[in-house]
Scaffold this active site. Structure first.
Site, PDB file in Angstrom:
ATOM      1  N   HIS A 166       0.962  -3.576 -13.485  1.00  0.00           N
ATOM      2  CA  HIS A 166       1.063  -5.089 -12.937  1.00  0.00           C
ATOM      3  C   HIS A 166      -0.523  -5.628 -13.149  1.00  0.00           C
ATOM      4  O   HIS A 166      -1.124  -4.892 -12.490  1.00  0.00           O
ATOM      5  CB  HIS A 166       1.863  -5.298 -11.693  1.00  0.00           C
ATOM      6  CG  HIS A 166       1.361  -4.333 -10.703  1.00  0.00           C
ATOM      7  ND1 HIS A 166       1.665  -3.113 -10.467  1.00  0.00           N
ATOM      8  CD2 HIS A 166       0.557  -4.612  -9.627  1.00  0.00           C
ATOM      9  CE1 HIS A 166       1.051  -2.649  -9.385  1.00  0.00           C
ATOM     10  NE2 HIS A 166       0.623  -3.387  -8.929  1.00  0.00           N
ATOM     11  N   HIS A 209      -2.516  -8.442 -11.222  1.00  0.00           N
ATOM     12  CA  HIS A 209      -2.237  -9.671  -9.975  1.00  0.00           C
ATOM     13  C   HIS A 209      -3.088 -11.012 -10.594  1.00  0.00           C
ATOM     14  O   HIS A 209      -4.393 -10.572 -11.219  1.00  0.00           O
ATOM     15  CB  HIS A 209      -3.236  -9.120  -8.979  1.00  0.00           C
ATOM     16  CG  HIS A 209      -2.652  -7.856  -8.104  1.00  0.00           C
ATOM     17  ND1 HIS A 209      -1.899  -8.056  -6.977  1.00  0.00           N
ATOM     18  CD2 HIS A 209      -2.569  -6.337  -8.623  1.00  0.00           C
ATOM     19  CE1 HIS A 209      -1.599  -6.826  -6.636  1.00  0.00           C
ATOM     20  NE2 HIS A 209      -1.889  -5.774  -7.769  1.00  0.00           N
TER      21      HIS A 209
HETATM   22  P1  5GP Z   1      -0.847  -2.641  -5.945  1.00  0.00           P
HETATM   23  O1  5GP Z   1      -1.178  -2.288  -4.756  1.00  0.00           O
HETATM   24  O2  5GP Z   1       0.335  -1.501  -6.782  1.00  0.00           O
HETATM   25  O3  5GP Z   1      -2.024  -3.072  -6.850  1.00  0.00           O
HETATM   26  O4  5GP Z   1       0.061  -3.971  -5.749  1.00  0.00           O
HETATM   27  C1  5GP Z   1       1.465  -3.943  -5.598  1.00  0.00           C
HETATM   28  C2  5GP Z   1       1.638  -5.337  -4.980  1.00  0.00           C
HETATM   29  O5  5GP Z   1       3.242  -5.453  -5.192  1.00  0.00           O
HETATM   30  C3  5GP Z   1       1.220  -5.827  -3.764  1.00  0.00           C
HETATM   31  O6  5GP Z   1       0.350  -6.895  -3.836  1.00  0.00           O
HETATM   32  C4  5GP Z   1       2.689  -6.074  -3.186  1.00  0.00           C
HETATM   33  O7  5GP Z   1       2.520  -7.060  -2.026  1.00  0.00           O
HETATM   34  C5  5GP Z   1       3.573  -6.446  -4.181  1.00  0.00           C
HETATM   35  N1  5GP Z   1       4.984  -6.387  -3.807  1.00  0.00           N
HETATM   36  C6  5GP Z   1       5.585  -5.009  -3.371  1.00  0.00           C
HETATM   37  N2  5GP Z   1       6.710  -5.052  -3.268  1.00  0.00           N
HETATM   38  C7  5GP Z   1       7.054  -6.290  -3.693  1.00  0.00           C
HETATM   39  C8  5GP Z   1       8.436  -6.902  -3.799  1.00  0.00           C
HETATM   40  O8  5GP Z   1       9.588  -6.416  -3.366  1.00  0.00           O
HETATM   41  N3  5GP Z   1       8.355  -8.353  -4.259  1.00  0.00           N
HETATM   42  C9  5GP Z   1       7.345  -8.804  -4.511  1.00  0.00           C
HETATM   43  N4  5GP Z   1       7.365 -10.071  -5.199  1.00  0.00           N
HETATM   44  N5  5GP Z   1       6.085  -8.052  -4.573  1.00  0.00           N
HETATM   45  C10 5GP Z   1       5.967  -6.940  -3.967  1.00  0.00           C
END
Ligand code: 5GP
Length: 132
Positions: A98, A100
């Site tokens: 993903h 951001h």
């Molecule tokens: P990472 O830390 O892997 O770069 O980012 C994961 C992102 O996924 C975080 O910003 C977190 O808020 C988001 N996230 C986790 N679970 C969910 C969910 O169930 N729904 C949505 N919309 N975002 C999520």
């Protein structure tokens, strides 16, 4: 593999969809940490940058560009920060690739660039190790 983003893509978990096409989806991040925080994901399950094939990568980045241009052209924003963590060591918490997307305006006081603690080795030493 059924991580939370696969479940969102499949419609098993609700999300606020900003943009969707055949290969990608963009939805609001639930973190509530900064206004307009979105996530762009490929519908195909890939864990990170490292196992992402070029076709999927191209589709994802094309979508990121499309949504970013929409933010600028139609939503009153002036820039975006694009953030990605690939690998647990880099802070990746969801094992589905993903990007951001953080929409930005001049003077919004968002600090989207981490305050790095400072280097511990000579730049030239690291350069010799990582140059391709
Ligand atoms: P990472 O830390 O892997 O770069 O980012 C994961 C992102 O996924 C975080 O910003 C977190 O808020 C988001 N996230 C986790 N679970 C969910 C969910 O169930 N729904 C949505 N919309 N975002 C999520």
């Amino acid at each position: 593999m059924s991580d939370i983003f696969c479940r969102i893509i499949a419609g098993e978990v609700p999300s606020m969809k900003v943009y969707e096409d055949e290969k990608t989806l963009v939805f609001m991040d639930i973190a509530g940490d900064v206004d307009g925080h979105m996530l762009a994901v490929p519908k195909k399950h890939v864990v990170s940058l490292f196992d992402c094939d070029e076709e999927t990568l191209f589709a994802l980045m094309s979508t990121v560009k499309k949504v970013s241009e929409h933010l600028i052209n139609n939503c009153g924003y002036e820039g975006v920060n694009l953030l990605n963590a690939s690998g647990k060591a880099a802070g990746q918490s969801v094992p589905h690739f993903h990007i951001h997307i953080i929409p930005r305006k001049t003077g919004d006081n968002i600090d989207a660039w981490p305050a790095f603690p400072g280097k511990t080795q000579e730049i030239s030493d690291i350069y010799e190790r990582i140059r391709m």
